[in-house]
Structures are given as C-alpha cells and as structure tokens.
Design a protein around this motif. Structure first.
Motif, PDB file in Angstrom:
ATOM      1  N   ILE A 334     -40.282 -14.934  25.631  1.00 42.82           N
ATOM      2  CA  ILE A 334     -41.477 -14.161  25.966  1.00 42.82           C
ATOM      3  C   ILE A 334     -42.553 -15.129  26.433  1.00 42.82           C
ATOM      4  N   LYS A 335     -43.184 -14.781  27.544  1.00 45.02           N
ATOM      5  CA  LYS A 335     -44.162 -15.695  28.133  1.00 45.02           C
ATOM      6  C   LYS A 335     -45.416 -14.927  28.522  1.00 45.02           C
ATOM      7  N   TYR A 336     -46.559 -15.433  28.064  1.00 48.33           N
ATOM      8  CA  TYR A 336     -47.848 -14.849  28.405  1.00 48.33           C
ATOM      9  C   TYR A 336     -48.714 -15.902  29.078  1.00 48.33           C
ATOM     10  N   GLY A 337     -49.659 -15.430  29.869  1.00 43.61           N
ATOM     11  CA  GLY A 337     -50.631 -16.327  30.474  1.00 43.61           C
ATOM     12  C   GLY A 337     -50.439 -16.508  31.965  1.00 43.61           C
ATOM     13  N   TRP A 338     -51.547 -16.781  32.644  1.00 45.18           N
ATOM     14  CA  TRP A 338     -51.525 -17.065  34.072  1.00 45.18           C
ATOM     15  C   TRP A 338     -52.695 -18.002  34.362  1.00 45.18           C
ATOM     16  N   GLU A 339     -52.382 -19.202  34.759  1.00 46.47           N
ATOM     17  CA  GLU A 339     -53.405 -20.228  34.941  1.00 46.47           C
ATOM     18  C   GLU A 339     -54.495 -19.757  35.919  1.00 46.47           C
ATOM     19  N   GLY A 340     -55.734 -19.854  35.465  1.00 44.54           N
ATOM     20  CA  GLY A 340     -56.862 -19.496  36.327  1.00 44.54           C
ATOM     21  C   GLY A 340     -57.153 -18.014  36.419  1.00 44.54           C
ATOM     22  N   ALA A 341     -56.459 -17.201  35.623  1.00 42.77           N
ATOM     23  CA  ALA A 341     -56.704 -15.757  35.690  1.00 42.77           C
ATOM     24  C   ALA A 341     -58.077 -15.404  35.147  1.00 42.77           C
ATOM     25  N   PHE A 342     -58.500 -16.120  34.105  1.00 41.55           N
ATOM     26  CA  PHE A 342     -59.766 -15.825  33.442  1.00 41.55           C
ATOM     27  C   PHE A 342     -60.707 -16.998  33.684  1.00 41.55           C
ATOM     28  N   THR A 343     -61.561 -16.885  34.678  1.00 45.06           N
ATOM     29  CA  THR A 343     -62.515 -17.939  35.015  1.00 45.06           C
ATOM     30  C   THR A 343     -63.914 -17.540  34.559  1.00 45.06           C
ATOM     31  N   GLU A 344     -64.827 -18.489  34.585  1.00 43.95           N
ATOM     32  CA  GLU A 344     -66.227 -18.180  34.275  1.00 43.95           C
ATOM     33  C   GLU A 344     -66.767 -17.141  35.260  1.00 43.95           C
ATOM     34  N   GLU A 345     -66.288 -17.209  36.495  1.00 45.53           N
ATOM     35  CA  GLU A 345     -66.706 -16.248  37.517  1.00 45.53           C
ATOM     36  C   GLU A 345     -66.276 -14.824  37.153  1.00 45.53           C
ATOM     37  N   PHE A 346     -65.094 -14.690  36.508  1.00 45.59           N
ATOM     38  CA  PHE A 346     -64.574 -13.367  36.155  1.00 45.59           C
ATOM     39  C   PHE A 346     -65.071 -12.898  34.787  1.00 45.59           C
ATOM     40  N   LYS A 347     -65.682 -13.784  34.041  1.00 45.40           N
ATOM     41  CA  LYS A 347     -66.041 -13.489  32.650  1.00 45.40           C
ATOM     42  C   LYS A 347     -66.947 -12.264  32.517  1.00 45.40           C
ATOM     43  N   ASN A 348     -67.969 -12.177  33.321  1.00 46.10           N
ATOM     44  CA  ASN A 348     -68.895 -11.042  33.223  1.00 46.10           C
ATOM     45  C   ASN A 348     -68.189  -9.727  33.528  1.00 46.10           C
ATOM     46  N   GLU A 349     -67.266  -9.735  34.504  1.00 45.29           N
ATOM     47  CA  GLU A 349     -66.523  -8.512  34.842  1.00 45.29           C
ATOM     48  C   GLU A 349     -65.583  -8.142  33.704  1.00 45.29           C
ATOM     49  N   PHE A 350     -64.979  -9.133  33.075  1.00 46.96           N
ATOM     50  CA  PHE A 350     -64.103  -8.868  31.934  1.00 46.96           C
ATOM     51  C   PHE A 350     -64.885  -8.195  30.809  1.00 46.96           C
ATOM     52  N   ILE A 351     -66.062  -8.722  30.500  1.00 46.39           N
ATOM     53  CA  ILE A 351     -66.888  -8.152  29.430  1.00 46.39           C
ATOM     54  C   ILE A 351     -67.349  -6.746  29.810  1.00 46.39           C
ATOM     55  N   ARG A 352     -67.711  -6.549  31.073  1.00 48.91           N
ATOM     56  CA  ARG A 352     -68.125  -5.216  31.519  1.00 48.91           C
ATOM     57  C   ARG A 352     -67.004  -4.207  31.327  1.00 48.91           C
ATOM     58  N   ARG A 353     -65.793  -4.565  31.730  1.00 42.39           N
ATOM     59  CA  ARG A 353     -64.649  -3.667  31.544  1.00 42.39           C
ATOM     60  C   ARG A 353     -64.390  -3.416  30.061  1.00 42.39           C
ATOM     61  N   GLY A 354     -64.501  -4.470  29.263  1.00 44.52           N
ATOM     62  CA  GLY A 354     -64.291  -4.313  27.830  1.00 44.52           C
ATOM     63  C   GLY A 354     -65.280  -3.343  27.210  1.00 44.52           C
ATOM     64  N   ARG A 355     -66.528  -3.384  27.637  1.00 45.22           N
ATOM     65  CA  ARG A 355     -67.533  -2.456  27.104  1.00 45.22           C
ATOM     66  C   ARG A 355     -67.227  -1.019  27.530  1.00 45.22           C
ATOM     67  N   ILE A 356     -66.712  -0.861  28.729  1.00 43.10           N
ATOM     68  CA  ILE A 356     -66.322   0.472  29.201  1.00 43.10           C
ATOM     69  C   ILE A 356     -65.148   1.003  28.368  1.00 43.10           C
ATOM     70  N   ILE A 357     -64.201   0.135  28.034  1.00 43.86           N
ATOM     71  CA  ILE A 357     -63.011   0.554  27.288  1.00 43.86           C
ATOM     72  C   ILE A 357     -63.333   0.819  25.819  1.00 43.86           C
ATOM     73  N   PHE A 358     -64.116  -0.074  25.185  1.00 46.53           N
ATOM     74  CA  PHE A 358     -64.281  -0.025  23.732  1.00 46.53           C
ATOM     75  C   PHE A 358     -65.548   0.689  23.273  1.00 46.53           C
ATOM     76  N   GLY A 359     -66.499   0.906  24.157  1.00 45.13           N
ATOM     77  CA  GLY A 359     -67.700   1.637  23.780  1.00 45.13           C
ATOM     78  C   GLY A 359     -68.443   0.987  22.632  1.00 45.13           C
ATOM     79  N   ASN A 360     -68.668   1.724  21.552  1.00 44.60           N
ATOM     80  CA  ASN A 360     -69.463   1.238  20.422  1.00 44.60           C
ATOM     81  C   ASN A 360     -68.823   0.061  19.701  1.00 44.60           C
ATOM     82  N   GLU A 361     -67.517  -0.125  19.856  1.00 49.08           N
ATOM     83  CA  GLU A 361     -66.839  -1.234  19.192  1.00 49.08           C
ATOM     84  C   GLU A 361     -66.915  -2.523  19.992  1.00 49.08           C
ATOM     85  N   ALA A 362     -67.491  -2.471  21.174  1.00 55.33           N
ATOM     86  CA  ALA A 362     -67.465  -3.618  22.080  1.00 55.33           C
ATOM     87  C   ALA A 362     -68.173  -4.836  21.509  1.00 55.33           C
ATOM     88  N   ASP A 363     -69.292  -4.633  20.832  1.00 57.14           N
ATOM     89  CA  ASP A 363     -70.034  -5.783  20.307  1.00 57.14           C
ATOM     90  C   ASP A 363     -69.192  -6.602  19.344  1.00 57.14           C
TER      91      ASP A 363
END
Length: 400
Positions: A334-363
């Motif tokens: 079993i193999k996970y990960g992809w080099e460079g998938a999660f960059t500082e540039e993508f970080k804000n978008e990742f957090i935005r999506r996470g808040r949309i998915i998790f709602g009140n649990e996001a914090d």
C-alpha cells in the motif's frame, strides 16, 4: 502388531489422529486445488482473453491505495491487443468534470518530467469531491504511466482515460450547506450517476476495429453485478448492475483477490477464512485468472461484505463472472503520497475545502499542527503492508 512400549503406541496414535485431521482438511481444499491446476492463463492473459468475448471488462479493485495491483493494470493496458482493440480506461476515482483536462494532457506530446508532474499534480488536486486532497498514490501514478505509454504510440492508438465519479466544482462551492446538499445526492445516486457518466463516454468514443471496448476499474461493491441490501428496507445500487443491465452479456466483472471485511472496515480478513489462499498456494498459483460460473469458486456464498452491505444469498458467480489471483496478500504493498501535491500555495485552498466539508468541526480538525502533519505525510511516499500477517499465515497453514 506389537509395540515395545506404551510410549510407542501413543506416538503412533497421535500420528494417525494428525493424519486424519490433515486428510479431512484437505478434502475441502482438494477440489479447489485440482481445479486451479487446470487453469492455464495468467491474470493478464485472462483479462485480455475476456476482451475477445466481452466489450466491457470491470476489474474489482482492491484497496485504493494498494499499488501492487496497478502493476497488473498497467501490464494489461500496455498489451498490444489492448492498445489495438480497446484503448480506453474508465475509473471510479476522478470526477467526471476533469475529463477534458485529463484527456488533453494525455494527448500532449513531448512534455518533460517536470511538466508531466506539474500537470498530474493539478489533476490530483481536482480528483475527489469528498475530500480536500486525495492521498492514494495509485491514481496519479497510473495517469503518469499512461502518458509515458502514449509517447510511444501514434495518435490514433493513444490510450484515453475517463473518470466516472460524481463531480463538484470546488471553485463554485463555498459553504458547508452546499457541500452537504451535494453529499446527499452522492449517498443516494452515486452509482447510477457513475454508470450514466460511463455510458455517455462509452457511446461517444469511436469504435476500434469495428468494436467498442472498455476496461473499467471500480472498487469493491461498485463492481458487483447485483444491487445489494443496504439497510433492512433499502437497496444499495451498484455500478456493475447498471452496466450489466444496459449491455447484458457483453459485460464481465472480475474480482481480484484481496482482503475482505466481514465485520467492519476496522478489521480485515480474507475470503473463506483463507481456504482459498491455501488452495492457490498448494496449486502453486500466484498469478492466474479464470471464469467462475459452475466452478468450485463460483458456487459458494460470497463473504466479501462488511455488515454495512449484507449480501447473504449471493454466490460469487452472482456478483462476478471471473476471479483473478494476483500475488498473495503478504505481497500487497500500500502506497500513499504524491511529491509536491500539498504546497504552501495550495494550503489556503486545502483549508477552505476542509472548512466546507467539516463545518463546525473544522477548527479542531484543521489546526495548524494537523494541517502541517498532513502536508508532510502526503508529500512523502509512505509504504506499508497489511498488518497482522502472522495471524493470516496461521489460517493458511490450518488448511495445509
């Protein structure tokens, strides 16, 4: 017969009892072993052979993150018969909305490795609708390998790849309520929509040598040729059933040996308490494929399901047309990960999506520490095998 001592007698008695016990166990294994020894085709050869009879071959993928099976998938795709007569791959993973972007990329010529990695990474970030960033290595790996293969082929022969999953446009999704309205549709209609997406693409593709053919990679129950009971009064619809209803005997669905989850997804085992694994081992088969209707494998009740999806009453041949045994569970990586998938540039978008998915649990779930940890994990390849393999080894040996 005389014995020199009671000790000698006891030793012989124990030996006889052990022999009888082993013989009784082998009685259950022997028909399977005898059948397997007569099967001449490797897993790849069997899948290719199915395309000579069928138009659509569905492979029931193992764990999404298990990369070993993807070596087999790529070998099938690279086969000259596949290139000449099939040429299309459909996947459960990947939102239908990225199809134009994916197809444009796969048809490009002459990109260097850096450009390829950048384009695949951009596709990976838009792969899934139910998570902010998809972690299994297998999907971007397969895209990359198909691009490399296409560089060796003339344009009419290049391999096309079509994702089938339901789509959410992340750029146009902004609230928890919007996401969960979409998620309710996923829960109710996902398999029927994946089937519609497949049929739409399949009907549009040009015929190769007068035939339309497709390899489909669907995980677990999606590949079942029957709908199954979900809750006491509801039915879980499955992609494979829809496709079979539409294309009838032109469809094959092939189960690939792997762990099953009879109680929950928290604990795994293997089918038939490893009776089947023992049979493959005794028959010295580590890479084989065969059709199962009317065979010792097809007639037995299916035991793949967790309690979430009861399938009592179904035999393996009711849910699949064939079986592939491709390497024992101990060799599945079993193999996970992809080099460079999660960059500082993508970080804000990742957090935005996470808040949309998790709602009140996001914090709580998206603390700075948690986000940093996930960033490091997904940017680093992680390999592992299934746990508790000694227990599974013991189960094989009990049949031998």
């Amino acid at each position: 017969m005389k014995f020199k001592s009671m000790k000698s007698y006891n030793c012989l008695l124990i030996s006889l009892l052990i022999s009888c016990s082993v013989y009784a166990q082998h009685e259950q294994v022997r028909p399977l072993v005898d059948f397997l020894k007569e099967q001449p085709l490797t897993a790849k050869e069997y899948v290719i052979d199915q395309f000579k009879e069928k138009d659509i071959v569905i492979l029931c993928e193992r764990n999404h993150g298990e990369i070993t099976q993807y070596d087999l998938f790529l070998d099938i795709i690279k086969d000259p018969y596949f290139i000449e007569n099939v040429g299309t791959v459909y996947t459960e993973i990947g939102m239908d909305i990225i199809t134009p972007q994916l197809d444009t990329f796969l048809m490009k010529e002459g990109l260097d490795s850096t450009q390829v990695h950048k384009e695949v990474t951009n596709l990976l970030r838009e792969t899934k609708a139910d998570c902010a960033l998809w972690a299994p290595h297998s999907y971007p790996w397969l895209i990359t390998k198909i691009y490399a293969l296409n560089q060796t082929l003339d344009r009419p022969q290049k391999i096309h790849m079509y994702p089938c999953d339901m789509s959410i446009n992340w750029k146009e999704t902004h609230t928890y309520e919007e996401f969960h309205e979409f998620q309710e549709k996923v829960d109710l209609f996902r398999d029927s929509i994946m089937a519609d997406n497949f049929i739409k693409q399949f009907e549009q593709i040009p015929a190769s040598n007068g035939n339309k053919k497709a390899l489909v990679i669907m995980n677990y129950r999606h590949a079942f040729l029957q709908h199954i009971q979900n809750k006491p009064n509801t039915i879980q619809q499955n992609f494979g059933k829809y496709i079979h209803d539409n294309y009838k005997d032109k469809v094959a669905s092939i189960w690939i040996n792997g762990p099953s989850y009879p109680n929950s997804f928290e604990e795994y085992t293997v089918v038939k308490d490893r009776l089947w694994d023992a049979a493959f081992e005794l028959a010295e088969k580590t890479d084989v494929g065969f059709s199962i209707k009317g065979t010792p494998f097809g007639e037995v009740p299916c035991d793949l399901n967790p309690n979430l999806w009861p399938i009592s009453g179904y035999r393996y041949q009711d849910l699949f047309t064939g079986i592939i045994y491709y390497l024992p569970t101990e060799l599945h990586v079993i193999k996970y990960g992809w080099e460079g998938a999660f960059t500082e540039e993508f970080k804000n978008e990742f957090i935005r999506r996470g808040r949309i998915i998790f709602g009140n649990e996001a914090d709580t779930l998206l603390s700075e520490e948690a986000v940093q940890e996930y960033m490091e994990e997904i940017n680093t390849f992680e390999y592992h095998t299934y746990g508790d393999l000694e227990r599974l080894r013991d189960k094989i040996d009990q049949w031998k």
